[in-house]
Every structure is written in structure tokens, then in C-alpha cells.
Design an enzyme around this catalytic site. Sequence first.
Site, PDB file in Angstrom:
ATOM      1  N   TYR A 215     146.918  22.541 195.403  1.00 21.49           N
ATOM      2  CA  TYR A 215     147.178  23.766 194.646  1.00 21.49           C
ATOM      3  C   TYR A 215     146.953  24.974 195.553  1.00 21.49           C
ATOM      4  O   TYR A 215     145.914  25.078 196.200  1.00 21.49           O
ATOM      5  CB  TYR A 215     146.232  23.883 193.448  1.00 21.49           C
ATOM      6  CG  TYR A 215     146.533  22.957 192.287  1.00 21.49           C
ATOM      7  CD1 TYR A 215     147.544  22.008 192.352  1.00 21.49           C
ATOM      8  CD2 TYR A 215     145.792  23.044 191.110  1.00 21.49           C
ATOM      9  CE1 TYR A 215     147.811  21.167 191.279  1.00 21.49           C
ATOM     10  CE2 TYR A 215     146.047  22.211 190.035  1.00 21.49           C
ATOM     11  CZ  TYR A 215     147.056  21.273 190.122  1.00 21.49           C
ATOM     12  OH  TYR A 215     147.306  20.451 189.064  1.00 21.49           O
TER      13      TYR A 215
ATOM     14  N   GLU B 262     135.051  30.511 169.175  1.00 21.97           N
ATOM     15  CA  GLU B 262     136.426  30.889 168.804  1.00 21.97           C
ATOM     16  C   GLU B 262     136.578  32.382 168.520  1.00 21.97           C
ATOM     17  O   GLU B 262     137.701  32.900 168.534  1.00 21.97           O
ATOM     18  CB  GLU B 262     136.877  30.073 167.587  1.00 21.97           C
ATOM     19  CG  GLU B 262     137.045  28.585 167.902  1.00 21.97           C
ATOM     20  CD  GLU B 262     137.199  27.748 166.649  1.00 21.97           C
ATOM     21  OE1 GLU B 262     136.621  28.129 165.600  1.00 21.97           O
ATOM     22  OE2 GLU B 262     137.885  26.717 166.718  1.00 21.97           O
TER      23      GLU B 262
END
Length: 457
Positions: free
Chosen positions: A351, A426
Site C-alpha cells: 500500500y 455511535e
Amino acid sequence: MHPQSWKISLLSAACGVLLAPVAAQVPAAEPPGSADLHARIDQLADVVEPEVIANRRYLHQHPELSNREFETEKFLVKQLKALGYEVQSGIAHTGVVAVLRGGKPGPVVALRSDMDALPVAEEVDLPFKSTVRSTYDGKDVGVMHACGHDAHMGVLLGVAHIFAQLKDQLPGTVKLIFQPAEEGTPKGEQGGAELMVKEGVLTADPKPEVIFGLHVLTKFETGQLAYRAGAIWASADDFTVVVHGKQTHGAMPWNGIDPIVIAAQIVMGLQTITSRQMDLTKAPVVVTVGKFDAGVRNNIIPDTATLKGTLRALDETMRQQLHDDVQRTATNIAAASGATVDVDIGSESAYPVTYNDPKLTARMLPTLKRVGGDGLLETAPLMGAEDFSFFQQKIPGLYVFIGVRKPGASQDEYAPNHSPRFKVDETGLKLAVRTLANLTVDYMSGAAAGAGAGGLQ
Ligand SMILES: [Zn+2]
Ligand SMILES: [Zn+2]
């Protein structure tokens, strides 16, 4: 598709119905990119928040491994079509691209979410905990969204919903890229961002000018938005060194060539690349040997020894130098003892550096400041890696981090990504939705106002 997905789809449809009157109450935004449009995004971010969380939880409970995101793909296609997007699927195996053409002319902006989960057995006790099992590398494994890509998909679906509501005012086109296999492909397979690029996702009509992406991290607290111009994630290249010696009796080493001692010297020699050969005033690099494999019993010197490791850099020139230095160091240390080596670099994973275009980052900084407020911070680069870098090699890109660790909570409670105890607060996801939506409209509006379509020269 799991039956429960229908429930979520219905929920999303319900949100769609709910959204229409809310959107209708908001005054029309003129001109685009104005405070009105920003206010509408914030208002719609509140409205879609429950849907973002519901979609994220469904995906969390139904994780799939890299290049195997078949049900995830179907779920995304269904949601995006329902929102009125032009949807293409099956890209780079299971990738999905969704396009929405705004009501006003302007540039094409790409937004990316990854899709895959990890071979990790979840240990967090949640009502939507994953109990999924699959096969990885021939082994039976638990599967978990332990890197938060479920959250990324939930967020991008939320952004998709906001743009569907703002379509008429949108001064440009959005191209949403849901990308499989960020965590790497199964052996022998191609995939991920690299394959999506090869398949033309950045060149096919509509051709994006820039790309934005993000990652949720428990390293940062909820409410934090972290950015950096230049390298933000490192490059990551695997390497393997096989030392070829000569097998003999352990009592008479002079009759052979001992690859274990030579491999041990190579391990130490590789460390001097970092400490003695790299210009560390420019950027840090890391050389890690994670596997040393040799021999079968105490009194046999084997024929071969194998080292496996990873190379990390924050600069593409230094990355190339690392490759050359590993090759030279391993070859010459082995030669000093009459052994030979085979060196392989990057055949399993390679990568590039995730590099935030400095001009694009500077241009979008006012947006990050406005959206992030007191939570905005400039981060040091992280030595992890991301294949978002393949997109950034083709077009300017900006990638940021979003905190999802409850303020004051420890990283024991909110374990780091890839841990079986990884957990997402969340309440941090709304900031992710606002960030992507605002970056998009501000880039588009800036181009319309003359900052330049393709205006990064
Ligand atoms: Zn990951
Ligand atoms: Zn990830």
C-alpha cells in the site's frame, strides 16, 4: 440476505418518508454553499442519525471478509437505488458505485467507504454482536467489523440520503465509492482500491476531480476530527527473506552453512537501516520482522531460514530506499557467510503512503474548522496503512480521522481497531456524516465560485 435486513430497509424507507416534510420546511438555499446549505446539512444529519446507526448495526451483525462482501453489496445496492442513485455493482468483485447528479452544474466529487470485515471473533457484548463464522486461509474463524468499516458504510449511506434530499441545490455530482477488500485480499486474488482504480472507477464518467474519505478510530474521542496535510497513514509493504544455507549436523557446523545464525544477523542488520541509513529528520520509517521460521530439531542445522516482516514509510522516496536497503543488507550479510538469499518485497501487500494533497487540505481547512469546531485537531501521522492511497495516487484526496471513543473512557474499554474488543461510540458518527457532506458541497461551491474546477493547480 438475512431476513433482518428487510426490517432495516423498511426503516430506511420510513426515514425517507420522514425526511421529505423536514426538508420541505427548510428554506431553499441560495446561493449554494451558503450558510443555508450548511444549516440544511446539519439539520438533515440529525434526521438521518438513527438510520446511520441502524444500518451500521445491521452491517455489524452481518460482517463479511474481504472480496466476499456479497450480502453487503446487495444491501448497499438496495439502499442506494431506493434513494434514487444510479448504481453500479460488481466492481472489483463486490464494489458498488452510486452516482447522484445535482440540479446545478459543478464538479464531480468522490466519497469512499470501505466494506470488509476481519477474521476476528467479537468479544464485545452487544445486542447486535457478530456471531458470524467463515473460513480464512483454510481456518475456521469468527468474523467481525473490528475496523469500523460498518460505521463507514452507515455514514456514507447517511450522506447519500442527505444528498438525495438536497439534489436540486447540489452544484455538482457525487460519486459514492463503496470499496471491498481494504484489509487485503485472500491469497492469489486482486482487489480493493487498487483493482477499483484499474477497473476505471476514477476515469469512467462521471470522472471525479477529488476524493474524500475517513476512518473511525478509538484513538480519538467522540467529537474529535483529526486531519493532516501530507502523509497521514504510512505505506505498508510486506517482505520475505529466505536464507539458503547448507544443512548439516548441529555438532559440526563447519560442515555446512548455518542459515539461522545468518538470518539472526539479518534481523539485526535490518534494524540499522532505520537507525543508521535513513534520514530520520525527514520522516520516520519502521522495519519489523514478525516471523522467523527455521529448523525442525535441536541438533540439525537446516538448509533454510525464512523471515517475514513489514516495512512502513511516510515518504514515497524513502519507501523505495527501504526496499533497496533491505535487498542489499540481506544479500550482503548472507554473502559474508557464503549463503544466498531470495528477497521478496510487496507481493502480498503493497500500500502506498496515504497522502493528503496539501493544496486540497488547505482549501478545505475552513470547512474542517467550521464542522469540527473545538474538536478539530492536527494529528501526527499514523504508521498503519490504507489502500485509499491508491485513489490519491490518481486524483487529489483528503482523508481524516473521526473519534469514536466516549470522552473520558479508556482504550481498555474502547479497544483499538482490529481488537476483538473494538467498540464504536455511535454518537461520534454524526460528525463523520457532517464532515463528508460539508467537504463535498464546499468543494463544489468553491469550484462554482471560481476557486477552480480542477482548481488545485
Ligand atoms: Zn483495518
Ligand atoms: Zn479500516
